[in-house]
Design an enzyme around this catalytic site. Structure first.
Site, PDB file in Angstrom:
ATOM      1  N   ILE B   4       0.809  -1.217   0.000  1.00  0.00           N
ATOM      2  CA  ILE B   4       0.000   0.000   0.000  1.00  0.00           C
ATOM      3  C   ILE B   4       0.841   1.266   0.000  1.00  0.00           C
ATOM      4  O   ILE B   4       0.321   2.370  -0.100  1.00  0.00           O
ATOM      5  CB  ILE B   4      -0.999   0.033   1.185  1.00  0.00           C
ATOM      6  CG1 ILE B   4      -0.270  -0.179   2.512  1.00  0.00           C
ATOM      7  CG2 ILE B   4      -2.078  -1.026   1.005  1.00  0.00           C
ATOM      8  CD1 ILE B   4      -1.143   0.065   3.724  1.00  0.00           C
ATOM      9  N   GLY B   7       8.046   4.118   0.248  1.00  0.00           N
ATOM     10  CA  GLY B   7       8.770   5.379   0.441  1.00  0.00           C
ATOM     11  C   GLY B   7      10.236   5.180   0.145  1.00  0.00           C
ATOM     12  O   GLY B   7      10.627   4.145  -0.386  1.00  0.00           O
ATOM     13  N   ALA B   8      11.045   6.176   0.492  1.00  0.00           N
ATOM     14  CA  ALA B   8      12.475   6.074   0.220  1.00  0.00           C
ATOM     15  C   ALA B   8      13.112   4.989   1.078  1.00  0.00           C
ATOM     16  O   ALA B   8      14.040   4.331   0.649  1.00  0.00           O
ATOM     17  CB  ALA B   8      13.161   7.406   0.480  1.00  0.00           C
ATOM     18  N   GLU B   9      12.602   4.802   2.293  1.00  0.00           N
ATOM     19  CA  GLU B   9      13.279   3.831   3.147  1.00  0.00           C
ATOM     20  C   GLU B   9      12.443   2.631   3.553  1.00  0.00           C
ATOM     21  O   GLU B   9      12.983   1.652   4.051  1.00  0.00           O
ATOM     22  CB  GLU B   9      13.884   4.516   4.375  1.00  0.00           C
ATOM     23  CG  GLU B   9      12.890   5.197   5.280  1.00  0.00           C
ATOM     24  CD  GLU B   9      13.536   5.640   6.602  1.00  0.00           C
ATOM     25  OE1 GLU B   9      14.624   5.162   6.916  1.00  0.00           O
ATOM     26  OE2 GLU B   9      12.928   6.442   7.304  1.00  0.00           O
ATOM     27  N   ALA B  10      11.137   2.698   3.349  1.00  0.00           N
ATOM     28  CA  ALA B  10      10.307   1.592   3.831  1.00  0.00           C
ATOM     29  C   ALA B  10       9.237   1.188   2.829  1.00  0.00           C
ATOM     30  O   ALA B  10       8.836   1.968   1.968  1.00  0.00           O
ATOM     31  CB  ALA B  10       9.657   1.979   5.156  1.00  0.00           C
ATOM     32  N   LYS B  30      -7.240  -5.895   9.971  1.00  0.00           N
ATOM     33  CA  LYS B  30      -6.135  -5.757   9.020  1.00  0.00           C
ATOM     34  C   LYS B  30      -4.937  -5.120   9.707  1.00  0.00           C
ATOM     35  O   LYS B  30      -5.086  -4.294  10.605  1.00  0.00           O
ATOM     36  CB  LYS B  30      -6.570  -4.900   7.835  1.00  0.00           C
ATOM     37  CG  LYS B  30      -7.587  -5.580   6.949  1.00  0.00           C
ATOM     38  CD  LYS B  30      -7.794  -4.772   5.679  1.00  0.00           C
ATOM     39  CE  LYS B  30      -8.753  -5.487   4.742  1.00  0.00           C
ATOM     40  NZ  LYS B  30     -10.131  -5.569   5.317  1.00  0.00           N
ATOM     41  N   ASP B 129       5.786  14.871  10.298  1.00  0.00           N
ATOM     42  CA  ASP B 129       5.189  14.884   8.959  1.00  0.00           C
ATOM     43  C   ASP B 129       3.684  15.104   9.061  1.00  0.00           C
ATOM     44  O   ASP B 129       2.887  14.281   8.606  1.00  0.00           O
ATOM     45  CB  ASP B 129       5.498  13.559   8.244  1.00  0.00           C
ATOM     46  CG  ASP B 129       5.220  13.622   6.738  1.00  0.00           C
ATOM     47  OD1 ASP B 129       5.024  14.733   6.213  1.00  0.00           O
ATOM     48  OD2 ASP B 129       5.178  12.551   6.105  1.00  0.00           O
TER      49      ASP B 129
END
Lengths: 323, 224
Positions: B4, B7-10, B30, B129
């Site tokens: 879903i 990102g850059a790291e995960a 879920k 964020d």
């Protein structure tokens, strides 16, 4: 159109000549001493300017009368150094009665990179002595997405190199040392979003001097520093959705940094570009090229507008040449 | 398994709670697995250290924040593979929800958001964020998700940046009611931190804006 550019922001006095198709000449002379002494560097630039100019003209086969435009780096940089280039540019422009354009040094690095590689709309990792920035074009400006919060990465490397007794600039010798390092010593890893800072790393590395092998310290320090800028670049790629990374600036010479950028891009499925090294480090050709594209986009400057701007930020530049 | 987010790291994966933990039970919950992936460009030991410490920090932030606001429940933290298994908060993002409700409810939601941020800041938690995409509305409650850029700090600068980012998110995503919305957020914030602190934060936001480095979020993100 034939454009001549003068670069003099820091330790390099560079003069380049370009036309729309290619770089015709790219000559330079680099001041070396113990770091950069502003007045001594400026003296150096003034002293070598005539010779560098003559050799650029000779290499390109262009005479002064054939020039259509004079550009110079207006900033950011060291005041006394900048003024040498600016003064020479004004003199040439007035004497030859051709237009003058002052350009932003950092933006010129990016544009010459796009001109000489296949990068079209990259995230740029610009790494040099004084500058360490991650830049991308968005909403009609070159925006700085990440940058050093203290010193430039090259500045850090040189400071460390000088502590080891290496001659300034220390890039080559440091690359040698790094390649011999094996043991990773802990160095603090500082990244905040897309910003990074190097002074903490430097302090830690200096503390290891005399206790560990110098190649291991150099290796650990630069591995850590490179990792932070590569990670920040990856974040910028993810953030902006751009698929190209352009590496430029004097530190782009580092084989390890290139390798890391390459692996990161490969893992993401993005493309990676580095211009030829003579166009990565500070040089006159990029200034000539930048002036030319700005002039062609309709930009004009009067002599009164040509005062140098030591702190001219990348994102303050009005981008007139891109749609 | 459904991815879903990336990102850059995960990488974020959605799974069924029962598949992971109780295959025999008929539970309809879920979960999200947030996994920090290996980076080939970094030295192995540095890479593992970073992914590990960030996984720990994020889990701690989510868990600690739960004392003051709603956050996803954490089911598992794995420090070898560097992943967190947490509740998938199934609801509506505030980003869309805000545009569907009447002005009275809108006002309450904004106030509530400000209230929640006030509680986090007062207790030394920076989200890192804050956007209306990272807030989920479920059963009359707002949940904060994604503390991946967060940290523990009471510094005014960090709180200011946190609020500044939220302001920009409102400005770009909810521009029609932006002034009003943000004012209500600040009212809610003030209820928790007091008037003086609120003024300090507003001044800090203005100072951050003057620095001019910050780019409007809508130009930063490629909305997917």
């Amino acid at each position: 159109m034939i454009s001549l550019g003068i670069e003099s922001t820091a330790h390099t006095l560079g003069i380049g000549i370009v036309n729309e198709k290619e770089v015709l000449a790219n000559e330079s002379s680099v001041y070396s001493g113990e770091g950069i002494h502003p007045r001594k560097a400026a003296d150096h630039h003034a002293r070598v300017l005539k010779g560098v100019l003559e050799s650029a003209l000779r290499k390109s086969g262009v005479s002064l009368e054939n020039l259509d435009l004079i550009s110079f780096s207006q900033g950011p940089g060291i005041g006394p150094c900048l003024r040498i280039g600016a003064t020479a540019a004004r003199t040439l422009s007035l004497r030859l009665e051709i237009p003058i354009i002052g350009v932003n040094h950092c933006v010129s690095h990016i544009e010459i990179g796009k001109f000489t590689t296949e990068a079209r709309d990259p995230v740029t990792l610009y790494v040099s002595g004084g500058n360490t920035q991650i830049i991308a074009y968005t909403a009609k400006r070159y925006r700085v997405f990440g940058e050093t919060l203290d010193i430039g990465i090259g500045n850090m490397q040189d400071t460390f190199g000088r502590a080891l007794g290496l001659k300034f600039p220390c890039g080559k010798e440091m690359d040698n040392l790094i390649s011999k390092g094996k043991k990773y010593l802990h160095i603090p890893y500082t990244i905040k979003g897309m910003d990074f800072s190097f002074s903490g790393m430097l302090t830690e590395a200096l503390k290891y001097l005399g206790k560990e092998k110098k190649e291991d310290i150099a290796f650990s320090l630069m591995e850590t520093a490179f990792s932070t800028v590569v990670e920040a670049s990856e974040r910028a790629l993810a953030h902006t959705g751009k698929r190209e990374l352009l590496l430029t600036g004097g530190m782009a010479a580092s084989p390890r940094l290139r390798e890391m950028c390459e692996i990161m891009c490969k893992e993401r499925g993005d493309r990676f570009y580095v211009p030829p090294f003579d166009l990565c480090r500070d040089n006159g050709a990029m200034i000539a090229y930048q002036g030319m594209i700005e002039y062609k986009s309709g930009k004009r400057m009067r002599i009164e507008d040509t005062a140098v701007k030591q702190k001219w930020r990348t994102d303050e530049v009005d981008v007139t040449w891109l749609s | 398994m459904v991815i879903i987010g990336r990102g850059a790291e995960a990488i974020l994966e959605m799974r069924e709670f029962k598949d992971l933990y109780f295959p025999s039970r008929d539970l309809n919950i879920k979960v999200v697995i947030k996994k920090r992936v290996k980076k080939g460009y970094r030295l192995g030991e540095m890479d593992l250290h970073l992914r590990r410490s960030r996984t720990v920090l994020e889990s701690r932030l989510i868990h600690e924040a739960k004392k003051y606001v709603r956050t996803p429940a954490i089911f598992e933290v794995d420090l070898d593979e560097c992943y967190i298994v947490m509740e998938y908060v199934e609801g509506e993002r505030i980003k869309e929800f805000l545009e569907k409700i009447d002005s009275e409810r809108r006002k309450n939601i904004c106030r509530k958001i400000g209230n929640m941020i006030g509680k986090l800041h007062k207790n030394g938690i920076i989200h890192g964020d804050l956007t209306t995409s990272n807030m989920i509305y479920r059963d009359n409650e707002i949940y904060f998700i994604d503390f991946g850029l967060g940290e523990f700090s009471k510094e005014i600068e960090k709180q200011g940046v946190d609020m500044h980012l939220l302001k920009e998110a409102f400005q770009s995503t909810h521009y029609e009611h932006f002034m009003e919305d943000f004012e209500n957020v600040m009212k809610g914030y003030e209820e928790v931190v007091g008037e003086e602190k609120k003024r300090e934060i507003l001044n800090r936001i203005r100072e951050i804006e003057r620095r001019g480095r910050y780019v409007r979020r809508d130009s930063l993100y490629n909305k997917q």
